[in-house]
Design a protein around this motif. Sequence first.
Motif, mmCIF file in Angstrom:
data_model
loop_
_atom_site.group_PDB
_atom_site.id
_atom_site.type_symbol
_atom_site.label_atom_id
_atom_site.label_comp_id
_atom_site.label_asym_id
_atom_site.label_seq_id
_atom_site.Cartn_x
_atom_site.Cartn_y
_atom_site.Cartn_z
ATOM 1 N N GLY A 277 0.838 -6.384 -3.613
ATOM 2 C CA GLY A 277 -0.033 -6.292 -1.816
ATOM 3 C C GLY A 277 1.060 -6.523 -0.486
ATOM 4 N N GLY A 278 2.468 -7.356 -0.812
ATOM 5 C CA GLY A 278 2.715 -6.698 0.443
ATOM 6 C C GLY A 278 1.930 -7.908 1.302
ATOM 7 N N ARG A 279 1.797 -6.843 2.542
ATOM 8 C CA ARG A 279 1.563 -7.927 2.895
ATOM 9 C C ARG A 279 -0.274 -7.203 3.604
ATOM 10 N N MET A 280 -0.451 -7.232 2.639
ATOM 11 C CA MET A 280 -2.015 -7.070 2.287
ATOM 12 C C MET A 280 -2.583 -7.804 1.093
ATOM 13 N N ARG B 141 13.713 -8.534 -7.618
ATOM 14 C CA ARG B 141 13.944 -7.667 -6.559
ATOM 15 C C ARG B 141 15.314 -7.004 -6.393
ATOM 16 N N VAL B 142 15.229 -5.910 -5.984
ATOM 17 C CA VAL B 142 16.167 -5.317 -6.172
ATOM 18 C C VAL B 142 16.936 -5.182 -4.793
ATOM 19 N N GLU B 143 18.054 -5.865 -5.153
ATOM 20 C CA GLU B 143 19.576 -5.831 -4.858
ATOM 21 C C GLU B 143 20.350 -5.238 -3.724
ATOM 22 N N LEU C 46 0.659 -1.199 -0.206
ATOM 23 C CA LEU C 46 -0.255 -0.300 -0.273
ATOM 24 C C LEU C 46 0.989 1.481 0.028
ATOM 25 N N ALA C 47 1.601 1.458 0.698
ATOM 26 C CA ALA C 47 2.858 2.364 0.645
ATOM 27 C C ALA C 47 3.756 2.830 -0.712
ATOM 28 N N GLY C 48 3.723 2.090 -1.315
ATOM 29 C CA GLY C 48 4.986 1.971 -2.305
ATOM 30 C C GLY C 48 3.605 2.311 -3.953
ATOM 31 N N GLN D 204 -6.345 -8.577 8.093
ATOM 32 C CA GLN D 204 -7.500 -8.889 7.618
ATOM 33 C C GLN D 204 -8.023 -7.737 7.913
ATOM 34 N N PHE D 205 -8.222 -6.383 8.270
ATOM 35 C CA PHE D 205 -9.334 -5.280 7.774
ATOM 36 C C PHE D 205 -8.471 -4.575 8.129
ATOM 37 N N PHE D 206 -9.104 -3.397 8.213
ATOM 38 C CA PHE D 206 -8.162 -1.866 8.874
ATOM 39 C C PHE D 206 -9.495 -0.412 9.361
ATOM 40 N N GLY E 105 6.144 3.320 4.640
ATOM 41 C CA GLY E 105 6.101 2.403 5.336
ATOM 42 C C GLY E 105 5.303 2.095 6.271
ATOM 43 N N ASP E 106 4.539 2.031 6.576
ATOM 44 C CA ASP E 106 3.920 1.468 8.310
ATOM 45 C C ASP E 106 5.336 1.923 9.030
ATOM 46 N N TRP E 107 6.272 0.901 9.276
ATOM 47 C CA TRP E 107 7.055 0.938 9.830
ATOM 48 C C TRP E 107 7.563 2.525 10.291
ATOM 49 N N PHE F 44 9.467 -1.290 -7.510
ATOM 50 C CA PHE F 44 9.913 -2.853 -8.658
ATOM 51 C C PHE F 44 9.161 -3.827 -7.411
ATOM 52 N N GLU F 45 8.535 -4.667 -7.688
ATOM 53 C CA GLU F 45 8.392 -5.503 -6.524
ATOM 54 C C GLU F 45 9.160 -7.275 -6.913
ATOM 55 N N LYS F 46 9.650 -7.558 -5.544
ATOM 56 C CA LYS F 46 10.044 -8.678 -5.501
ATOM 57 C C LYS F 46 8.773 -10.208 -5.806
ATOM 58 N N ALA F 47 7.789 -9.758 -4.865
ATOM 59 C CA ALA F 47 6.884 -10.702 -5.310
ATOM 60 C C ALA F 47 6.069 -10.793 -7.045
ATOM 61 N N GLY G 157 2.819 1.044 12.227
ATOM 62 C CA GLY G 157 2.420 -0.344 11.869
ATOM 63 C C GLY G 157 0.775 -0.151 11.484
ATOM 64 N N ARG G 158 0.199 -0.888 11.105
ATOM 65 C CA ARG G 158 -1.258 -1.322 10.910
ATOM 66 C C ARG G 158 -0.872 -0.629 8.834
ATOM 67 N N VAL G 159 -2.250 -0.789 8.599
ATOM 68 C CA VAL G 159 -2.328 -0.072 7.161
ATOM 69 C C VAL G 159 -2.928 1.172 6.526
ATOM 70 N N GLU G 160 -3.680 2.004 7.981
ATOM 71 C CA GLU G 160 -3.513 2.868 7.229
ATOM 72 C C GLU G 160 -2.349 4.400 7.634
HETATM 73 C C1 LIG Z 1 -0.333 -11.317 9.621
HETATM 74 C C2 LIG Z 1 -0.049 -9.500 9.604
HETATM 75 C C3 LIG Z 1 -1.674 -9.065 10.323
HETATM 76 C C4 LIG Z 1 -1.781 -7.677 10.490
HETATM 77 N N1 LIG Z 1 -3.223 -7.776 10.704
HETATM 78 C C5 LIG Z 1 -3.472 -6.276 10.294
HETATM 79 C C6 LIG Z 1 -4.575 -5.557 10.255
HETATM 80 O O1 LIG Z 1 -5.431 -6.746 10.962
HETATM 81 N N2 LIG Z 1 -4.954 -4.015 10.312
HETATM 82 C C7 LIG Z 1 -3.978 -3.327 9.886
HETATM 83 O O2 LIG Z 1 -4.587 -2.214 9.914
HETATM 84 N N3 LIG Z 1 -3.172 -4.182 9.581
HETATM 85 C C8 LIG Z 1 -2.958 -5.187 9.356
HETATM 86 N N4 LIG Z 1 -1.165 -5.617 9.337
HETATM 87 C C9 LIG Z 1 -0.002 -4.699 8.508
HETATM 88 C C10 LIG Z 1 -0.798 -4.551 7.848
HETATM 89 O O3 LIG Z 1 -0.958 -5.193 6.604
HETATM 90 C C11 LIG Z 1 0.354 -3.797 7.024
HETATM 91 O O4 LIG Z 1 0.936 -2.323 7.870
HETATM 92 C C12 LIG Z 1 0.381 -2.481 5.190
HETATM 93 O O5 LIG Z 1 -0.272 -3.513 5.079
HETATM 94 C C13 LIG Z 1 2.066 -2.672 5.176
HETATM 95 O O6 LIG Z 1 2.037 -1.867 3.559
HETATM 96 P P1 LIG Z 1 3.519 -1.157 3.662
HETATM 97 O O7 LIG Z 1 3.092 -1.012 2.469
HETATM 98 O O8 LIG Z 1 4.279 -0.471 4.444
HETATM 99 O O9 LIG Z 1 4.577 -2.782 3.383
HETATM 100 P P2 LIG Z 1 4.388 -4.320 2.919
HETATM 101 O O10 LIG Z 1 2.860 -4.252 2.686
HETATM 102 O O11 LIG Z 1 5.027 -5.247 3.388
HETATM 103 O O12 LIG Z 1 4.980 -4.125 1.142
HETATM 104 C C14 LIG Z 1 6.301 -3.445 1.372
HETATM 105 C C15 LIG Z 1 6.606 -4.639 -0.718
HETATM 106 O O13 LIG Z 1 8.413 -4.444 0.203
HETATM 107 C C16 LIG Z 1 8.937 -5.913 -1.235
HETATM 108 N N5 LIG Z 1 9.515 -5.922 -0.821
HETATM 109 C C17 LIG Z 1 10.910 -5.663 -0.168
HETATM 110 N N6 LIG Z 1 12.105 -6.038 -0.216
HETATM 111 C C18 LIG Z 1 11.625 -5.624 -1.878
HETATM 112 C C19 LIG Z 1 13.339 -5.639 -2.165
HETATM 113 N N7 LIG Z 1 14.782 -5.833 -1.856
HETATM 114 N N8 LIG Z 1 12.431 -5.824 -3.980
HETATM 115 C C20 LIG Z 1 11.363 -5.357 -4.164
HETATM 116 N N9 LIG Z 1 10.170 -5.408 -3.731
HETATM 117 C C21 LIG Z 1 10.546 -5.768 -2.405
HETATM 118 C C22 LIG Z 1 7.432 -6.437 -0.306
HETATM 119 O O14 LIG Z 1 7.735 -7.372 -1.184
HETATM 120 C C23 LIG Z 1 6.573 -6.350 -0.538
HETATM 121 O O15 LIG Z 1 5.439 -6.352 -1.479
HETATM 122 C C24 LIG Z 1 -1.228 -6.900 9.334
HETATM 123 C C25 LIG Z 1 0.444 -7.751 9.171
HETATM 124 C C26 LIG Z 1 0.249 -8.841 9.218
HETATM 125 C C27 LIG Z 1 1.660 -9.382 8.774
#
Ligand SMILES: Cc1cc2nc3c(=O)[nH]c(=O)nc-3n(C[C@H](O)[C@H](O)[C@H](O)COP(=O)(O)OP(=O)(O)OC[C@H]3O[C@@H](n4cnc5c(N)ncnc54)[C@H](O)[C@@H]3O)c2cc1C
Length: 332
Positions: A37-40, A127-129, A12-14, A55-57, A305-307, A30-33, A311-314
């Motif tokens: 979706g990542g963690r969604m 995958r960007v290395e 979601l962040a990217g 699972q929800f947000f 990113g969420d970190w 660039f997405e390695k998967a 954390g969390r989707v929002e």
């Molecule tokens: C088990 C679990 C339960 C959760 N439950 C909830 C919930 O109920 N409610 C909620 O709000 N949040 C929940 N979350 C957190 C939520 O999923 C995340 O906060 C959100 O999806 C993060 O989005 P993001 O874009 O920051 O990161 P990600 O979704 O992690 O996206 C990062 C992407 O970067 C890619 N990537 C990494 N390294 C490389 C590389 N070198 N080259 C290319 N691609 C790369 C990854 O494959 C990934 O697709 C949960 C997470 C997990 C794992």
Amino acid sequence: MKPSIAIIGAGLAGLTLARELSEHADITLFEKARGLGGRMSTRRREQHRWDHGAQFFTARSRAFKTLLRPFIDSGAVVEWQPNITTLNPEQAPYKRPWFEPHYVAAPGMNGLLKAISPGLNIALQTRVETLEQHQGKWQLFDDKHEPLGEFDWVISSAPLPQTEELMPFEASTWAGFGMLPCYALMLKVDDHDLPVWDAAQVNDSPLRWIAFNHRLPGRNRELGAVVAHSTANWAAAHLEDDQEQVTHILTEHFCALTGVAPEAVQEAQLHRWRYALATEVENDPLGHEPQGYVLDSERKLAACGDWCLGGRVEAAFTSAHRLAVQLKQQGL
Ligand SMILES: Cc1cc2nc3c(=O)[nH]c(=O)nc-3n(C[C@H](O)[C@H](O)[C@H](O)COP(=O)(O)OP(=O)(O)OC[C@H]3O[C@@H](n4cnc5c(N)ncnc54)[C@H](O)[C@@H]3O)c2cc1C
């Protein structure tokens, strides 16, 4: 000529960042998967689907509500009003109300990401290395050291440890951020073998969350699909254990907590999220809220990113949105 930006990660962040900057820069994600979706993400096996990450947000900020509005109207995002319970190995279950709207994407959590991605230039399974600076540009390479192109800017939206490894920032940049692991257990169980509630918060167990995923809005209610998440502590203590053994132990806990007979479980799969949930990010000593992204405008490097916001989707959305606003304000 527009500046070129490489964004690492199509979660979601990217995707939010790419969308918000797309008029101002030439963007490549660039997405390695294999998929967005990542963690969604949503895992599929034949007809069954499991949302094994988020699972929800919730949607609290005006900016996130604005993003969601058209997708709520189109049905890609739906409010979820589950019959939710609390489970504890030692106590009778009790109902647990939610006091604010919770949303899911349909027909899977990656539905929101698919909905916001049209028109974006995304290289999947890439995958960007490494990155190297050469004559004022960033050159990216994949895991076979094949070049991926030259860019003015590089922005990582990968989870913290992957961003940390990739991006040439001082180690102190990452102080105050952290991520914890989680196991996601995915079971195939006939719906009529399951309790009446839709999801459960679990206490005092290796499991912390159980959802009957097929009862989320927009799913096929006939295809019983359970998602159970472990606690971060349990996952950390068993991260390198035999994965079949972990699957077996967590399935036993699921059956004991829910009263589902072990014979009713038709299939079990496991996903190990090494970097699942971000830890809280503290305000600075003066009480200011975290900025929500990492930025080095001189070297044209950034991370979001969420970190960055605990954390969390929002949080993933907000981090990317704030970075996009800042980059637009400074003319990139
Ligand atoms: C088990 C679990 C339960 C959760 N439950 C909830 C919930 O109920 N409610 C909620 O709000 N949040 C929940 N979350 C957190 C939520 O999923 C995340 O906060 C959100 O999806 C993060 O989005 P993001 O874009 O920051 O990161 P990600 O979704 O992690 O996206 C990062 C992407 O970067 C890619 N990537 C990494 N390294 C490389 C590389 N070198 N080259 C290319 N691609 C790369 C990854 O494959 C990934 O697709 C949960 C997470 C997990 C794992």
